[in-house]
Design a protein around this motif. Structure first.
Motif, short mmCIF file in Angstrom:
data_model
loop_
_atom_site.label_atom_id
_atom_site.label_comp_id
_atom_site.label_asym_id
_atom_site.label_seq_id
_atom_site.Cartn_x
_atom_site.Cartn_y
_atom_site.Cartn_z
N ARG A 35 -4.85 -32.11 -32.30
CA ARG A 35 -6.18 -32.65 -32.03
C ARG A 35 -6.28 -32.93 -30.54
O ARG A 35 -5.27 -33.15 -29.86
N ALA A 43 -10.57 -30.68 -33.48
CA ALA A 43 -9.44 -30.07 -34.20
C ALA A 43 -9.10 -28.75 -33.53
O ALA A 43 -9.98 -27.90 -33.34
N SER A 70 -1.52 -26.56 -35.45
CA SER A 70 -2.72 -27.36 -35.24
C SER A 70 -2.41 -28.64 -34.47
O SER A 70 -1.29 -29.13 -34.48
N ASP A 73 -13.57 -35.97 -31.07
CA ASP A 73 -12.27 -35.65 -31.63
C ASP A 73 -12.30 -34.18 -32.08
O ASP A 73 -13.03 -33.83 -33.01
#
Ligand code: B3K
Ligand code: ZN
Length: 853
Positions: free
Chosen positions: A193, A203, A191, A201
C-alpha cells in the motif's frame, strides 16, 4: 501509397464525448465488444469513427435504435454516419463488434500473450478493439465490464463490482482511448500500500504469472520510490485507489502507461540476482518510474495530436532521468545518458530518418517513437531548465499542471508556461522542437598571455536534413569552466548563451593559459569541434571538476587513438598513459573509471570518421578497438589485476549504485585482462559468480574469444525455461561474437526450435543483436544485410511495428564504400518490393532508401 498526415491539418473533433461504456465477453477466437459512446454535437458534420480491418460489426445503434444502413458507410478504416441520422440533442452511439485476440500477432489492440489477455492501444490500437474516435484529444470517462472465466480481470480506474466470472471497473479521470487497458489472466501479485501525502490509501499490485512471483518484488519497490519522488520533487500525487502493473511476455516495446493499469514487457519487471543484470535492474527502476510519471505528464495532461508526442515523452524521460540521478549517481547517469543519446539520437539525426522532436508529417505514427522524440525531447527540456534556472523551471511546471490539467496540449502550450512563468522569450528556442539535425559547435581559442585574456570564439552550423535544407542558428547554452595548468579550477561553471551563428566571449585577469572545460554536464545536444592537445585533454581527465567533461576528455583521447588506428596508424599512447593516473587512483569512483574504460563503440568511431570526411571500414574499426584494448591491457596489466580482485563485492547482492559500479569496473578489467590471460579469469568467473551481471560479463568475454561452448551449454541447461535469460543466451552469441563467425552463428540460432521469432524480445535479441555487431552486420559479402532483410520480410506481415522498428539498423547504409552500399541497397530494395508490405515498414524503408539518391 499510404496517406501522409500533416500537423497543419489539425481540426477538432465535432462532438464532445462525455462517457464511454464498454463490455467485453472474452474469447480467443470471438470476443464480443459492446460499446456506448455518450455524445453531444459541438460542430456540424458526420460522425466518423476509426476501426481496424479485423472488426466484425454486428450491430450499430443510436439511442437504442438500429441505424438505417443507408446512412452508414464503412470504408478505409472509417465508419461514417451521415449527419442526417444524428440527433441534435445529446445521444448515445452503441456498437457491437467481434474480434479475435488469439489471431492478433501484431500485438496492437486486444491480444493473447501466453494465455493472458492484454491490450496495447497507443498510438492507434484502440481502433482494433471497436469503432471509436481514436485520437488523443477526445477524452472520456470509462466504465468497463469484463466477462471471462480467468481469475484476474483488470481494467483502468477503480474496481467497482465483481462476481464469479465478471468484474466492473470505473475510471473517473477523462482519458483518450490510447490509455485504455484490459487484462485477464491467471495471475498472482506482489502487493503493498502507499499512502499519498494528502492521505489517499492506494493499493499497489504487480501482477505476474504465479511462477514468477519471486522476481516481482524489485519492481514494487521501484514503484513506491517513484510515487514518493513525484510528490517530493514535482508535488504530484496519485489519484486513484489502486495502481496495477502487469507483466506480459509478448510486448512490442518496454511498457505502457495506461491509466491505473500499466502493462509491461516482462523483461522490465522480473528480476532476481541470478537472472537479471545490474543494467536490467537499473532499467526496471527507470521504466517503472517513467510509466508512473506519465500519470501526470501524459495522462492527466495529454497530447492534442500525435505530432505533439514529445510533449509527454520528452518530459517524462527528463523526469525519469532526474529520478535515476537522485536514486543513484547523478554523474554516472548523465554520462550514461550522453552515451545513449549519441549512439541512438545523433545517429538518427545524421541519417535519412532525421526528424525534429516535433515532426510535422508522418505516414505511420508508430514509426515516430524515436530517440529524437524521447531522448532529444528530454535534452531540450534540460536546456530549458538550464536557461530559466531551477526556480523558473519549478514555477513553469507548477503553472503547466495548474493550467492544463485535464487537457490535450501542444508544444506551444508548453513553451507558453515557461514564457509566462519566467518572462523569457522562447521564440528562437522553439527551433529545437521544429528543426531536425544536430548542431555542430566549433570553438577557436585565442590566448593573449600579455593581457591574461582568453577569447573563446564559437561558431554553430547544422547540416541539412531530409526536407529541411536551411538551418538558422539556435539558442545553445554552453556551460564552460576553466582549469589552470596545475589542475585548479580558476573559473567555476558559467553558462554562455549562444544565439548567433558566431559569437565570442572573453575572460580576463587570468594568470596563465587555462584549459577550457567545455559543454559541462553536456549542456546542449551538439557535436563539438575544437583544437586541443593531448596534454590538455589528459589534464582535464585528471582534474576537471565536472564529471561529464572529465569523462569526455578521456573519451576524446580514446577516439583520437581509434580513428588513427582504424585508418592505418599505430596505437596512440596518450590514452593508455592518461589512464594510468586514473587506474592507480584508489579514491576514484569505480563506476566512473569503468565508464572511462568503455571505449567508444565501433558505430561511434565510424560516425566520427564520417564527420571527418572519410569512409569508415567496419573491419578496420573492429581491429582498432581490439588492438587498443590489448595495448591498454599490456600497459596496465598489474593494476588491472589488482582492480579485478579488489572489485569483488563481498556480501549479499544488491543492485545499488555502489555495488553495480564495482561490478562494472571489475568486468571492464576482466575484458581487458582476457587479452593476456587467455580467458582464465572469465572461465573462473562464469563458474563461480552468483549473479547474472558477472556471469554474463564473463560469458561475453568467452564468446569473443571463441571459448564459450561449455558455458553456453551450461546456461541453456540451467535456464531453458526462463525466456528472459534465454534471450540473453541468444543475444550474446551474436553481439559479442568475432565478426567472422557472427552471421553463421545467427543463421544456426535462427534455425533452432526455441527461436520463437514471433516474440519481440527473442526476435530482437537475435536480429538486432547481429546488427549491433557492426563488422558482422556490414560484412563485405552482404551476408549480414541479407540475414536481417530475410527476417524483416518474414516478420512484417506478422508484426509490422517490430519489423519497421528494426529496419532502422540500415539507417547508416550510405556511410560505407560502394560495394557495401550496393549490397545494402539490394537488401533494402528486396524488402521494399514485397507485395503487401505494411505501411510501417514501407514508410521506413522508403525513407532509408531515399538517402542513397
Ligand atoms: N507510451 C508508450 C509507448 C507507446 C509506443 C507505441 N508504439 C511507452 C512510454 O513511452 O512510456
Ligand atoms: Zn513514455
Amino acid at each position: 501509397m499510404a496517406e501522409t498526415r500533416y500537423l497543419t491539418d489539425y481540426t477538432p473533433w465535432p462532438f464532445a464525448l462525455t462517457a464511454t461504456r464498454l463490455a467485453f465477453r472474452l474469447d480467443p477466437a470471438a470476443t464480443v465488444v459492446r460499446s456506448e459512446l455518450h455524445l453531444t454535437r459541438t460542430a456540424p458534420g458526420a460522425l466518423v469513427l476509426d476501426g481496424g480491418a479485423g472488426l466484425v460489426t454486428r450491430a450499430l445503434a443510436i439511442d437504442g435504435a438500429a441505424i438505417d444502413p443507408a446512412h452508414v458507410a464503412i470504408a478505409g478504416g472509417r465508419l461514417t454516419i451521415d449527419a442526417a441520422a444524428l440527433p441534435d440533442a445529446p445521444f448515445v452511439f452503441a456498437a457491437e463488434v467481434e474480434i479475435a485476440p488469439a489471431a492478433n500477432t501484431a500485438l496492437e489492440g486486444l491480444y493473447l500473450s501466453g494465455g493472458i489477455y492484454c491490450t496495447q492501444c497507443e498510438a492507434e490500437g484502440f481502433r482494433h478493439i471497436t469503432w471509436y474516435p481514436d485520437r488523443p484529444d477526445v477524452m472520456a470517462t470509462f466504465r468497463v465490464r469484463v466477462d471471462c472465466d480467468l481469475p484476474v480481470l483488470l481494467s483502468n480506474g477503480n474496481p467497482v463490482a465483481s462476481g464469479p466470472g465478471w468484474a466492473e471497473w470505473d475510471d473517473p479521470w477523462p482519458k483518450p482511448a490510447y490509455l485504455f487497458a484490459l487484462v485477464a489472466g491467471d495471475l498472482a501479485a506482489v502487493s503493498d500500500r502507499f499512502v499519498t501525502r494528502s492521505g489517499r490509501d492506494v493499493a499497489l499490485n504487480v501482477w505476474v504469472r504465479p511462477a514468477d512471483l519471486d522476481r516481482a518484488g524489485f519492481a514494487l519497490e521501484a514503484l513506491k520510490n517513484s510515487m514518493r519522488w513525484d510528490e517530493d520533487v514535482y508535488g504530484r500525487e496519485y489519484d486513484l485507489d489502486v495502481f496495477n502493473i502487469v507483466a506480459v511476455d509478448d510486448f512490442n516495446m518496454g511498457a505502457m502507461e495506461n491509466k491505473g493499469l500499466n502493462i509491461f514487457n516482462s523483461r522490465l519487471v522480473l528480476a532476481s540476482p541470478e537472472t537479471a543484470t545490474d543494467t536490467d535492474y537499473e532499467r526496471i527502476e527507470a521504466v517503472i518510474a517513467h510509466e508512473y510519471f506519465h500519470n501526470w505528464t501524459g495522462n492527466r495532461i495529454t497530447c492534442r495530436d500525435w505530432f505533439q508526442l514529445c510533449l509527454k515523452e520528452g518530459l517524462t524521460v527528463f523526469r525519469d532521468q532526474q529520478f535515476t540521478s537522485d536514486m543513484r549517481s547523478a554523474a554516472v547517469k548523465r554520462i550514461e545518458d550522453v552515451v545513449t543519446l549519441r549512439a541512438r539520437q545523433f545517429r538518427e539525426d545524421a541519417g535519412p530518418l532525421a526528424h525534429p522532436p516535433r515532426p510535422d508529417h508522418y505516414q505511420e505514427i508508430n514509426n515516430f517513437y524515436t530517440a529524437t522524440v524521447y531522448e532529444k525531447g528530454a535534452e531540450v527540456i534540460g536546456m530549458l531548465r538550464r536557461l530559466v534556472g531551477d526556480d523558473g523551471y519549478r514555477a513553469a511546471l507548477d503553472l503547466y499542471f495548474d493550467r492544463h490539467d485535464g487537457q490535450a496540449c501542444t508544444i506551444e502550450d508548453w513553451l507558453a508556461v515557461f514564457q509566462d512563468a519566467t518572462g523569457r522569450d522562447l521564440g528562437q528556442f522553439k527551433r529545437w522542437y521544429t528543426d531536425a539535425g544536430t548542431p555542430r559547435l566549433r570553438l577557436a581559442e585565442d590566448w593573449d598571455a600579455d593581457a591574461g585574456r582568453l577569447t573563446l570564439r564559437f561558431a554553430q552550423s547544422t547540416a541539412p536534413t531530409p526536407g529541411q535544407p536551411d538551418k538558422p542558428p539556435r539558442v545553445i547554452p554552453i556551460a564552460v569552466g576553466l582549469i589552470s595548468q596545475n589542475g585548479d579550477e580558476v573559473l567555476p561553471t558559467q553558462v554562455l548563451e549562444m544565439t548567433g551563428a558566431e559569437q565570442e566571449w572573453r575572460f580576463d585577469g587570468l594568470g596563465g593559459r587555462p584549459v577550457v572545460s567545455l559543454l559541462r554536464g553536456f549542456s546542449a545536444p551538439v557535436t563539438v569541434e575544437r583544437r586541443i592537445g593531448r596534454a590538455d585533454r589528459a589534464l582535464l581527465l585528471a582534474h576537471d571538476t565536472d564529471p561529464y567533461a572529465r569523462w569526455q576528455a578521456g573519451h576524446d583521447l580514446a577516439m583520437e587513438a581509434l580513428v588513427a588506428m582504424a585508418q592505418g596508424g599505430e596505437p596512440d599512447p596518450a590514452f593508455s598513459q592518461a589512464l594510468g593516473g586514473l587506474l592507480h587512483d584508489a579514491g576514484a569512483d569505480p563506476a566512473f573509471v569503468a565508464l572511462v574504460l568503455r571505449l567508444p563503440s565501433e558505430d561511434e568511431v565510424a560516425a566520427e570518421i564520417v564527420a571527418r570526411g572519410a569512409v569508415p571500414d567496419p573491419n578496420a574499426i573492429h581491429r582498432a578497438r581490439e588492438a587498443l584494448g590489448a595495448d591498454i591491457a599490456a600497459q596496465h596489466a598489474d593494476v588491472l589485476g589488482r582492480i579485478y580482485d579488489r572489485m569483488n563485492v563481498a556480501g549479499p547482492y544488491a543492485p545499488d549504485a555502489a555495488q553495480s559500479g564495482a561490478r562494472s569496473l571489475r568486468l571492464a578489467a576482466l575484458s581487458l585482462l582476457s587479452r593476456l590471460d587467455g580467458g582464465d579469469r572469465a572461465r573462473a568467473l562464469w563458474d563461480g559468480a552468483g549473479n547474472m551481471t558477472e556471469r554474463l560479463g564473463a560469458l561475453a568475454v568467452l564468446v569473443r574469444l571463441g571459448l564459450a561452448d561449455a558455458a553456453l551449454d551450461d546456461m541453456r541447461a540451467q535456464f531453458a525455461g526462463n525466456r528472459l535469460v534465454m534471450d540473453k543466451w541468444f543475444g550474446v552469441q551474436v553481439t559479442a561474437a568475432p565478426p567472422e563467425t557472427a552471421v553463421a552463428t545467427a543463421r544456426r540460432l535462427a534455425a533452432r526450435d526455441d527461436f520463437d521469432w514471433q516474440n519481440p524480445n527473442r526476435f530482437r535479441a537475435l536480429v538486432a543483436g547481429l546488427a549491433a555487431n557492426p563488422a558482422a552486420f556490414h560484412a563485405a559479402d552482404g551476408s549480414g544485410y541479407d540475414f536481417v532483410a530475410d527476417w524483416l520480410i518474414r516478420l512484417d506481415p506478422v508484426n509490422p511495428q517490430i519489423a519497421a522498428r528494426l529496419s532502422t539498423v540500415f539507417e547508416t547504409w550510405t556511410r560505407h564504400d560502394a560495394a557495401r552500399r550496393g549490397r545494402a541497397r539490394a537488401a533494402l530494395s528486396r524488402i521494399a518490393a514485397v507485395a503487401g508490405l505494411s505501411r510501417n515498414t514501407s514508410e521506413m524503408v522508403s525513407r532509408i532508401l531515399a538517402a542513397g539518391g
